[in-house]
Structure formats: C-alpha cells, structure tokens
Design a protein around this motif. Structure first.
Motif, PDB file in Angstrom:
ATOM      1  N   LYS A 187       0.813  -1.212   0.000  1.00 47.74           N
ATOM      2  CA  LYS A 187       0.000   0.000   0.000  1.00 47.74           C
ATOM      3  C   LYS A 187       0.850   1.267   0.000  1.00 47.74           C
ATOM      4  O   LYS A 187       0.356   2.344  -0.333  1.00 47.74           O
ATOM      5  CB  LYS A 187      -0.915   0.009   1.230  1.00 47.74           C
ATOM      6  N   THR A 229       2.064   2.640   2.708  1.00 45.19           N
ATOM      7  CA  THR A 229       1.782   3.408   3.922  1.00 45.19           C
ATOM      8  C   THR A 229       3.017   3.599   4.800  1.00 45.19           C
ATOM      9  O   THR A 229       3.033   4.493   5.656  1.00 45.19           O
ATOM     10  CB  THR A 229       0.685   2.716   4.751  1.00 45.19           C
ATOM     11  N   GLU A 243      -1.986  -5.327   6.334  1.00 49.98           N
ATOM     12  CA  GLU A 243      -1.175  -4.124   6.480  1.00 49.98           C
ATOM     13  C   GLU A 243       0.245  -4.340   5.961  1.00 49.98           C
ATOM     14  O   GLU A 243       0.765  -5.448   5.973  1.00 49.98           O
ATOM     15  CB  GLU A 243      -1.106  -3.719   7.959  1.00 49.98           C
ATOM     16  N   ASP A 244       0.864  -3.240   5.528  1.00 53.55           N
ATOM     17  CA  ASP A 244       2.287  -3.258   5.222  1.00 53.55           C
ATOM     18  C   ASP A 244       3.069  -3.310   6.532  1.00 53.55           C
ATOM     19  O   ASP A 244       2.662  -2.713   7.546  1.00 53.55           O
ATOM     20  CB  ASP A 244       2.705  -1.996   4.464  1.00 53.55           C
ATOM     21  N   GLU A 271       9.184   8.730  11.366  1.00 50.00           N
ATOM     22  CA  GLU A 271       8.630   8.955  10.029  1.00 50.00           C
ATOM     23  C   GLU A 271       9.302  10.168   9.390  1.00 50.00           C
ATOM     24  O   GLU A 271       9.534  11.189  10.029  1.00 50.00           O
ATOM     25  CB  GLU A 271       7.120   9.167  10.112  1.00 50.00           C
TER      26      GLU A 271
END
Length: 263
Positions: free
Chosen positions: A35, A37, A141-142, A241
């Motif tokens: 995805k 993400t 999910e990733d 992040e």
C-alpha cells in the motif's frame, strides 16, 4: 516398488473415502500489492552514500540500494483438502495461496563502512511458516523488517569440530507496524513502543518508535560462541517517520546515530 504401490493404494483409498485426490493443483487467489503506507519510514534508495553514521568518536557513510523491487512471495492460506502424488511416491497437500509483492533494500558503503550490515524488507503482515487461515487480503497491512548484523571479531579463533571461527555476525530483525498488536510473524521476538518525545545524540525528536529485544535470543550456534567470547548484537533501534532509523544500539551500549547528509 512395493512401497510405491502401497503409497499409491493409500492415496487412492483416501480419495475414495474422503474425496481426496491424487492429482490436484494449488489454488491461486490473486496478488496483493504494497500500500505504500510505510514508505516514509525507510530511506530513499539510489541517492548515493547520503546517510551519516556517527559512533565511538568516528563516523561512516552509507547508502541504500534497491536489491529486489516488487518481487513476489507466497502467502499460504489454507489446505484445500486434496493431496497430490509426485516423485517416488511422495504425497503433499494442495493449498490455496496469494502472492504478495515485497521490496528489499540493502545498506552499502564504498568509503568507510560501519561495523554492521542492514537490510530493509517491505512486506505484508502474514506468517510465511504456516497457513494464514484468517488472512484478509484487502485488510492486510504493510510491515517493515529491519535486519541488522553486528560484526564480532574474536581475539583468538574458536575451534568447533574442524572449523576455526575467527568472527561472527549475529543477525537480529526488528518488525515495525502501525498496528503492532496485530502482527502475526516476527523472526525475533521484538517489542515496539511509541515515544512522544525523546532526545537522541543531543537532538530532540517527536513521535519516535522504539523497537527492541527484551532478551538476547541466541541461536544454538550463538550459545556456543558466546561461551567463549561474549557476543555483541544490535539490541534496538529508534525510528521516525520522514527520516527512518535515527539510532541503533548494541547489547554493550554502543550507539550508532543516523542523519541524512544535506544535498
């Protein structure tokens, strides 16, 4: 020959009694893509040695290269209830499976390499070692696997059998997810915690993730080597992040501080 006939007869009997088949195919359920993400938690490959690593009053530079882009791996889901015979009477189950796209990055340095290796695997949240019977392809999910090895060089070679072992690199893998409680597979039993604010190497950072090993988790070979010379391994990493790994630290307290060199 008698054994082959016996296995064939057994398979035929199963097919008769339980509707099994001696000739079946695995069932392909489709492809699952990443995805994206978690892309902001990994370094951008192809930028040269643009990451500065400071440690022990010295420094090194590393870059990341994309060693495998969008390669497919199998996600086993369930047994179909049928079996096939192949080879010399061998029998195996037929399975339902997805294929998932993965991406693999590897750290490199052609100038001043630090005493560790690092690979980053982007993959999906599934267990490759068993059937994932509750797997939801759309909701999967990733996740990121940060694998780091630390180079140990022994003062004297360790003899084991006919081998003389001069060094060893314990590998530890830290799995990161935005939903850590839902993780179904971790190569090492690592923990993850969210830290709203922390100072690392004199710099304050907000919204940092801490991934760490609560215990050494030595392999059988490592137990043997550790009895001769204490092994040093990567014990934890801090992740943010937009930057990626901020710091990695070893079981002996050595710290590696990462920063991106300005263009």
């Amino acid at each position: 020959m008698k054994l082959t006939r016996f296995l064939f007869s057994a398979c035929f009997a199963l097919a008769t009694l339980f509707l099994y088949s001696c000739d079946c195919e695995d069932v392909y359920l489709g492809q699952i893509d990443l995805k994206g993400t978690l892309d902001s938690f990994i370094p951008e490959p192809g930028k040269g040695e643009n990451i500065h690593v400071a440690y022990d009053n010295t420094s090194a530079t590393i870059g990341f290269k994309l060693t495998q882009d969008n390669f497919l791996v199998s996600v086993p889901v369930r047994d179909t209830g049928k079996m096939r015979m192949h080879g010399k009477g061998a029998i195996s189950d037929c399975s339902e499976y997805y294929s998932a796209r993965n991406k693999l990055l590897e750290a490199y340095s052609y100038t001043s390499a630090p005493p560790f290796t690092m690979t980053i695997l982007l993959t999906k949240n599934f267990n490759p070692t068993k059937y994932n019977e509750d797997f939801n392809a759309e909701a999967a999910e990733d996740v990121i696997h940060f694998s780091m090895g630390y180079q140990n060089t022994f003062p004297q070679p360790i003899t084991r059998g006919m081998l003389n072992i001069y060094g060893y690199k314990p590998l530890r893998t830290f799995v990161f997810s935005l939903k850590p409680a839902a993780l179904v597979y971790k190569p090492n039993d690592t923990k993850q915690e969210f830290i709203p604010s922390i100072t690392l190497n004199g710099v304050q950072h907000e919204n940092v993730y801490h991934l760490y090993l609560p215990e050494p988790q030595y392999t059988e070979d490592e137990v043997y080597l550790n009895q001769h010379y204490p092994l040093t391994y990567i014990k934890g990493i801090y992740l943010k992040e937009g930057i990626g790994v901020l710091q990695a630290y070893t079981s002996t307290g050595q710290k590696f501080n990462f920063s991106i060199k300005p263009d």
